[in-house]
Design an enzyme around this catalytic site. Structure first.
Site, PDB file in Angstrom:
ATOM      1  N   GLU A 291       0.799  -1.228   0.000  1.00 51.70           N
ATOM      2  CA  GLU A 291       0.000   0.000   0.000  1.00 51.70           C
ATOM      3  C   GLU A 291       0.833   1.280   0.000  1.00 51.70           C
ATOM      4  OE1 GLU A 291      -3.931  -1.399   2.425  1.00 51.70           O
ATOM      5  OE2 GLU A 291      -2.164  -1.037   3.626  1.00 51.70           O
TER       6      GLU A 291
HETATM    7  C1  TNX Z   1      -4.470  -4.216   4.886  1.00 47.31           C
HETATM    8  S1  TNX Z   1      -2.556  -6.426   4.584  1.00 47.31           S
HETATM    9  C2  TNX Z   1      -3.203  -3.894   5.317  1.00 47.31           C
HETATM   10  C3  TNX Z   1      -3.008  -3.488   6.707  1.00 47.31           C
HETATM   11  C4  TNX Z   1      -4.294  -3.355   7.455  1.00 47.31           C
HETATM   12  C5  TNX Z   1      -5.182  -4.528   7.111  1.00 47.31           C
HETATM   13  C6  TNX Z   1      -6.461  -4.569   7.883  1.00 47.31           C
HETATM   14  C7  TNX Z   1      -1.652  -5.347   4.290  1.00 47.31           C
HETATM   15  C8  TNX Z   1      -0.417  -5.744   3.693  1.00 47.31           C
HETATM   16  N1  TNX Z   1      -2.063  -4.087   4.577  1.00 47.31           N
HETATM   17  O1  TNX Z   1      -2.286  -2.276   6.748  1.00 47.31           O
HETATM   18  O2  TNX Z   1      -4.025  -3.344   8.812  1.00 47.31           O
HETATM   19  O3  TNX Z   1      -5.480  -4.470   5.737  1.00 47.31           O
HETATM   20  O4  TNX Z   1      -7.167  -5.731   7.653  1.00 47.31           O
END
Ligand code: TNX
Length: 513
Positions: A330
């Site tokens: 992300e």
């Molecule tokens: C996605 S999974 C994210 C996390 C959040 C999570 C909550 C991932 C690599 N990134 O930053 O905490 O969803 O479910």
């Protein structure tokens, strides 16, 4: 012989064993110390389910006291014997001992690095394996053979079990950044996952909301970056000494700890601690919300790589883990070309410190160096990683994210990846679920629990249990799993989870006994 094997497999599979099963076990001659059968209408209710389990014709074998012997006598086996006797005393106080549980390390077997055999006959309990890890798993199985609430002495079913895991990577991840969890909490989680034969604990140590590991060369990371957590109130971090304590605790439970330093996004806590890590050279405020995707390390400043080199050097020195997780997810505030440049650079740094890089699926969009592992959670970037020869850890969010709610009325947790019932978490085949992946591409499975909405271990346990047992079984047991069969075995685990004081969700999908 071939016929017997086939028949054994067939006859051993059903939940309710018939007399026939026992008779075949006897006739096959695989077990020399057969006792005369009485009660064979039983399931062992083991989770994860072993490769083969044969209930021997025989009475239950009763012990009033125990004595553990080891062969060969070495430190590691002594530690295992110690662990076992503690666990037994913990679960049921017993009188003085006299010999009947044997831990045996065999020279050469086809049990592999983590497989084991366990037999319970009138002559005692024999656990054998070719590695101490295998013996540790034999011990976990043995603990599950003991009735959950037994107080004095114990009686075990006469069995012969042979067991080998399906995947090498059987993991759980806990997010200690959004809300901080104490050393004691993490130790408890290690105990719980290890009991279900998981062998990896991934610690999500840093995120926008907090930096949780002491880095001596960059002290403000924790002086400033560890002060808060989601919604303020609290925060915290592990000193290097505490971190080592966690690693040591995990090691004797055959759990490898994987530290994650999430980069280049999810870095607000670091950016708030050191202005020079920002492109603007201005530090943002600490962050207590739950948005994602707004932070990024400066990609073009040399100091960023000095910072990463120091952090990874200190982490590597602290731990024997072969892996460093660099996040990579992300990174919505990092321009695409910068992201690729960054991922290439950070892998070089990890390699320079003698470790392998793990990153979330998105790293597949960048150039991957040999040995790098991608952890799929969402999207299709894992396919790019695979094309580059990377092995994949499976954490599909809609199956393995333990922070998703069970249903709309679950009081804690999130739902962005969907609601995940116990059945949903169990009823899929990791070997064929992912497009373009074959069993061989998959290192294993990992179940993350993110802590945006989780303040205490009680919250964590409520979401993790019983779904963690489902993931543990998918990671360990041979494929061809059967939900009905799991459902029935899980029902019997309610009492066990109670005995372990786990705050589990009593899902109506299960007829808890
Ligand atoms: C996605 S999974 C994210 C996390 C959040 C999570 C909550 C991932 C690599 N990134 O930053 O905490 O969803 O479910």
């Amino acid at each position: 012989m071939k016929e017997t094997q086939a028949c054994l497999k067939k006859c051993v599979d059903p939940v309710n064993y018939s007399d026939l099963t026992a008779r075949i076990a006897v006739q096959s001659g695989i077990e020399q110390n057969i006792i005369v059968a009485e009660d064979v209408h039983m399931s062992l209710n083991l989770i994860p389910k072993p490769l083969t389990e044969i209930i021997l014709q025989g009475k239950h074998v009763s012990f009033q006291s125990i004595k553990i012997s080891i062969s060969p006598k070495n430190e590691e086996l002594m530690a295992l014997a110690d662990y076992l006797s503690n666990r037994l005393q913990h679960e049921m106080p017993m009188g003085e001992t006299s010999g009947n549980i044997r831990l045996i390390l065999l020279d050469k077997t086809d049990l592999g690095e983590e497989g084991y055999e366990l037999t319970v006959t009138q002559t005692g309990v024999q656990l054998s394996a070719q590695s101490p890890a295998g013996l540790f798993y034999a011990i976990q199985t043995l603990l599950q053979l003991i009735p959950a609430h037994q107080k004095e002495g114990f009686s075990l079913p006469a069995v012969s079990i042979r067991d080998i895991p399906r995947f090498a990577w059987r993991g759980a991840m806990i997010d200690v950044a959004r809300h901080f969890f104490s050393v004691e909490d993490v130790k408890r989680y290690i105990d719980l996952i290890a009991h279900y034969k998981m062998n990896r604990l991934h610690l999500h140590l840093t995120d926008d909301q907090g930096w949780r590991i002491e880095i001596k060369s960059w002290p403000k990371l924790t002086e400033i970056g560890a002060r808060t957590q989601v919604n303020g109130n609290g925060g915290g971090y592990y000193t290097q000494e505490e971190y080592k304590e966690i690693i040591g605790y995990a090691r004797v439970r055959y759990v490898t700890v994987i530290p994650e330093i999430d980069t280049p996004g999810h870095t607000n806590a670091a950016l708030a601690s050191y202005p020079e890590l920002n492109e603007s050279e201005e530090a943002p405020n600490l962050y207590e919300g739950t948005e994602v995707g707004f932070s990024t390390l400066s990609i073009n400043r040399a100091v960023t790589y000095q910072f990463l080199d120091d952090v990874i050097r200190e982490l590597a020195a602290l731990t024997p883990t072969p892996y460093i997780h660099i996040g990579g997810d992300e990174a919505r505030s990092t321009p695409e070309e910068d992201y690729k440049k960054f991922i290439r650079r950070i892998q070089e740094i990890v390699i320079a410190h003698g470790r392998r890089t793990i990153g979330w699926g998105e790293i597949g969009e960048a150039e991957l160096l040999p040995g790098t592992i991608a952890q799929h959670w969402f999207g299709a970037s894992y396919q790019e990683a695979k094309k580059q020869g990377a092995k994949i850890i499976l954490s599909p969010a809609n199956k393995t994210y333990l922070d998703m709610k069970y249903n709309a009325s679950t009081p804690v947790g999130l739902d962005w990846a969907g609601l995940i019932s116990v059945k949903d978490s169990y009823d899929w085949d990791p070997g064929s679920y992912m497009q373009l992946l074959e069993e061989n591409d998959i290192l294993g499975i990992e179940a993350p629990i993110w802590s945006e909405t989780l303040l205490t271990m009680k919250d964590v346990e409520y979401l993790a249990f019983p779904r963690l047992l489902a993931v543990a079984e998918l990671a360990w047991s041979p494929h061809g799993q059967d939900w009905e069969d799991f459902r029935q075995r899980l029902a019997a685990h309610g009492k066990r989870m109670e005995a372990m004081n786990i705050n589990f969700y009593r899902s109506p999908e299960i007829d808890w006994t």
